[in-house]
Design a protein around this motif. Sequence first.
Motif, PDB file in Angstrom:
ATOM      1  N   GLU A 102      60.764  -6.220 -97.824  1.00 19.07           N
ATOM      2  CA  GLU A 102      60.873  -6.702 -96.147  1.00 19.07           C
ATOM      3  C   GLU A 102      59.825  -7.285 -96.170  1.00 19.07           C
ATOM      4  OE1 GLU A 102      64.116  -4.042 -97.147  1.00 19.07           O
ATOM      5  OE2 GLU A 102      62.343  -4.072 -97.297  1.00 19.07           O
ATOM      6  N   ALA A 103      58.337  -6.800 -96.540  1.00 21.51           N
ATOM      7  CA  ALA A 103      57.064  -7.408 -96.217  1.00 21.51           C
ATOM      8  C   ALA A 103      56.292  -8.987 -96.184  1.00 21.51           C
ATOM      9  CB  ALA A 103      55.959  -6.856 -96.649  1.00 21.51           C
ATOM     10  N   ASP A 104      57.170  -9.073 -97.211  1.00 24.12           N
ATOM     11  CA  ASP A 104      57.185 -10.998 -97.737  1.00 24.12           C
ATOM     12  C   ASP A 104      58.128 -11.255 -97.333  1.00 24.12           C
ATOM     13  OD1 ASP A 104      55.146 -10.329 -99.057  1.00 24.12           O
ATOM     14  OD2 ASP A 104      56.622  -9.846-101.359  1.00 24.12           O
ATOM     15  N   ASP A 105      59.330 -10.909 -96.284  1.00 24.52           N
ATOM     16  CA  ASP A 105      60.068 -12.331 -95.328  1.00 24.52           C
ATOM     17  C   ASP A 105      59.725 -13.140 -94.566  1.00 24.52           C
ATOM     18  OD1 ASP A 105      62.482 -13.277 -93.774  1.00 24.52           O
ATOM     19  OD2 ASP A 105      62.917 -11.260 -93.263  1.00 24.52           O
ATOM     20  N   PRO A 106      59.672 -14.098 -95.127  1.00 26.54           N
ATOM     21  CA  PRO A 106      58.874 -15.576 -94.318  1.00 26.54           C
ATOM     22  C   PRO A 106      59.152 -15.979 -92.866  1.00 26.54           C
ATOM     23  CG  PRO A 106      60.457 -16.623 -95.916  1.00 26.54           C
ATOM     24  CD  PRO A 106      60.365 -14.475 -95.935  1.00 26.54           C
ATOM     25  N   MET A 150      52.700   5.389 -91.637  1.00 30.37           N
ATOM     26  CA  MET A 150      52.460   5.596 -93.425  1.00 30.37           C
ATOM     27  C   MET A 150      53.357   4.427 -94.173  1.00 30.37           C
ATOM     28  SD  MET A 150      51.343   8.621 -94.862  1.00 30.37           S
ATOM     29  CE  MET A 150      51.057   9.454 -93.948  1.00 30.37           C
ATOM     30  N   PRO A 151      54.294   4.122 -93.433  1.00 32.96           N
ATOM     31  CA  PRO A 151      54.730   3.120 -94.434  1.00 32.96           C
ATOM     32  C   PRO A 151      54.066   1.741 -94.537  1.00 32.96           C
ATOM     33  CG  PRO A 151      55.986   3.638 -93.516  1.00 32.96           C
ATOM     34  CD  PRO A 151      55.036   4.674 -92.833  1.00 32.96           C
ATOM     35  N   THR A 152      53.483   1.712 -94.313  1.00 35.23           N
ATOM     36  CA  THR A 152      52.551   0.372 -93.670  1.00 35.23           C
ATOM     37  C   THR A 152      50.546   0.936 -94.293  1.00 35.23           C
ATOM     38  OG1 THR A 152      53.168  -0.370 -91.499  1.00 35.23           O
ATOM     39  CG2 THR A 152      50.862  -0.887 -92.128  1.00 35.23           C
ATOM     40  N   ALA A 153      50.259   2.314 -94.148  1.00 34.48           N
ATOM     41  CA  ALA A 153      50.064   2.317 -95.032  1.00 34.48           C
ATOM     42  C   ALA A 153      49.147   2.389 -96.471  1.00 34.48           C
ATOM     43  CB  ALA A 153      49.097   3.698 -94.833  1.00 34.48           C
ATOM     44  N   ARG A 154      51.024   2.460 -96.728  1.00 35.63           N
ATOM     45  CA  ARG A 154      51.495   2.710 -98.199  1.00 35.63           C
ATOM     46  C   ARG A 154      51.342   1.522 -98.857  1.00 35.63           C
ATOM     47  NH1 ARG A 154      56.154   2.361-102.198  1.00 35.63           N
ATOM     48  NH2 ARG A 154      55.616   4.101-103.446  1.00 35.63           N
ATOM     49  N   HIS A 158      49.468   0.032-101.735  1.00 37.37           N
ATOM     50  CA  HIS A 158      50.237   0.555-103.787  1.00 37.37           C
ATOM     51  C   HIS A 158      50.532  -0.979-103.677  1.00 37.37           C
ATOM     52  CE1 HIS A 158      54.440   0.900-105.569  1.00 37.37           C
ATOM     53  NE2 HIS A 158      52.904   1.847-106.059  1.00 37.37           N
ATOM     54  N   CYS A 159      50.901  -2.101-102.800  1.00 32.70           N
ATOM     55  CA  CYS A 159      51.532  -3.625-102.466  1.00 32.70           C
ATOM     56  C   CYS A 159      50.089  -4.355-102.539  1.00 32.70           C
ATOM     57  CB  CYS A 159      53.060  -3.420-102.136  1.00 32.70           C
ATOM     58  SG  CYS A 159      53.927  -2.756-102.395  1.00 32.70           S
ATOM     59  N   ARG A 160      49.512  -4.511-101.819  1.00 36.84           N
ATOM     60  CA  ARG A 160      48.979  -5.038-102.171  1.00 36.84           C
ATOM     61  C   ARG A 160      46.899  -5.009-102.319  1.00 36.84           C
ATOM     62  NH1 ARG A 160      52.738  -8.762-100.951  1.00 36.84           N
ATOM     63  NH2 ARG A 160      53.393  -8.763 -98.638  1.00 36.84           N
ATOM     64  N   ASP A 293      57.650  -2.637 -96.833  1.00 38.06           N
ATOM     65  CA  ASP A 293      59.053  -2.909 -97.444  1.00 38.06           C
ATOM     66  C   ASP A 293      59.589  -1.565 -97.092  1.00 38.06           C
ATOM     67  OD1 ASP A 293      58.309  -4.325 -98.941  1.00 38.06           O
ATOM     68  OD2 ASP A 293      57.582  -3.801-100.288  1.00 38.06           O
ATOM     69  N   PHE A 294      61.142  -1.469 -97.493  1.00 37.61           N
ATOM     70  CA  PHE A 294      62.238  -0.374 -97.114  1.00 37.61           C
ATOM     71  C   PHE A 294      61.918   0.895 -98.096  1.00 37.61           C
ATOM     72  CE2 PHE A 294      65.941  -2.023 -94.099  1.00 37.61           C
ATOM     73  CZ  PHE A 294      64.607  -2.912 -93.261  1.00 37.61           C
ATOM     74  N   PRO A 295      60.820   0.775 -99.396  1.00 37.38           N
ATOM     75  CA  PRO A 295      61.129   1.512-100.282  1.00 37.38           C
ATOM     76  C   PRO A 295      59.449   2.220-100.026  1.00 37.38           C
ATOM     77  CG  PRO A 295      61.489  -0.477-100.868  1.00 37.38           C
ATOM     78  CD  PRO A 295      61.251  -0.908 -99.905  1.00 37.38           C
ATOM     79  N   ASP A 296      58.692   1.488 -98.809  1.00 37.22           N
ATOM     80  CA  ASP A 296      57.865   2.528 -98.282  1.00 37.22           C
ATOM     81  C   ASP A 296      58.059   3.701 -97.815  1.00 37.22           C
ATOM     82  OD1 ASP A 296      55.597   0.647-100.268  1.00 37.22           O
ATOM     83  OD2 ASP A 296      56.316  -1.304 -98.519  1.00 37.22           O
ATOM     84  N   ILE A 297      59.010   2.669 -96.494  1.00 30.57           N
ATOM     85  CA  ILE A 297      59.596   4.292 -95.387  1.00 30.57           C
ATOM     86  C   ILE A 297      59.941   5.221 -96.032  1.00 30.57           C
ATOM     87  CG2 ILE A 297      61.314   4.339 -93.410  1.00 30.57           C
ATOM     88  CD1 ILE A 297      61.227   0.906 -93.366  1.00 30.57           C
TER      89      ILE A 297
END
Length: 346
Positions: A102-106, A150-154, A158-160, A293-297
């Motif tokens: 979801e974070a890469d949703d253009p 918390m999901p944004t922090a993760r 983790h991802c970026r 992303d939803f998995p981060d949530i």
Amino acid sequence: MKAIVLREFGAPDVLKLEEIPTPAPGPGEILVKVHAVSVNVTLDIAVRKGIYARKPPFPHVLGCDPTGEVAALGAGVSRHKVGERVSVHAVTRSPRCTPGHEADDPNFGAIIGVNRWGGYAEYAVVPAENAFALPPALSFPEASVIMRHMPTARHQLHCRAGLKAGEWVLVMGAAGGLASCCIQVAKRMGATVIGAAGSDEHVATAIAFGADHGINYRTQDLAAEVMKLTGGEGVHVVTENVGDPDLWTGAVNSLRPLGRLVTAGAHAGGKVALDLRALYLKRLRLIGDPLCDFPDIEWALQEAHNGGVRPPIIARILPLSGAAEAHRLIEARAVSGKLLLDPTRA
């Protein structure tokens, strides 16, 4: 229902408590009886002032992270049931979104509380897929602030940033909501964490959230202290979610070669100086990442349930009628910690 209605941009006094019709959920939506919603600098105050990038249509209801009970289901909804405790993620998917990314949703969809009605109300209609079941151990206020940060922090770490166990992380503004979550995520990932903040009290808060070391960047030379702690090497990753032009240079100079700086905030201004020579000679990466992303949530809620992370500090919970007061307190920097509204206390 009672709601705080925004009919024009302006000072906190434009936030009015009104009686308006309770909305009904459409296909793929649910109606949430709101028990808690946080008050935020960017997705509340900036929107109220009319200075956020996305402008809401009037009348509008703020509130990006409502948490509460499912009160009704729209057609086709099967993943939730009436009475279920849920917390809501603000950013909706666009038709082009790849689920799980979801974070890469253009062209991500609407933002709840920004250009879609949010949770400053007794009830809120949200997409069913944006609502996540709460672990029984989490209260509604705790769930709101966990969902907000918390999901944004993760995702940042983790991802970026691709944080690895054994690396060093510098967390700026370390007593804040997102920053305190960054500290906890970094520790869960096996990093050594330096919490940097603007007062000794806030440094102590960072240590309490798990930081291994603390720096007061108002009284100490940030980069020099980081170099002392890291044996002259610098940190691998900086989370810089403040945007203070007086602190930015020290944060960048705290990075070692091939370091990564990830940012999702500009509460202190956002216009900063950048030494391009340091950028290319040290082969640094600067990464903007305000989403998740939803998995981060799902990770954040599970970790909170297991006791692996805890919510940012909640300073006060006000009734719905206290929305204007909450905005004034935050703008005056009169509180340390998150402010929330409880619409069940209209």
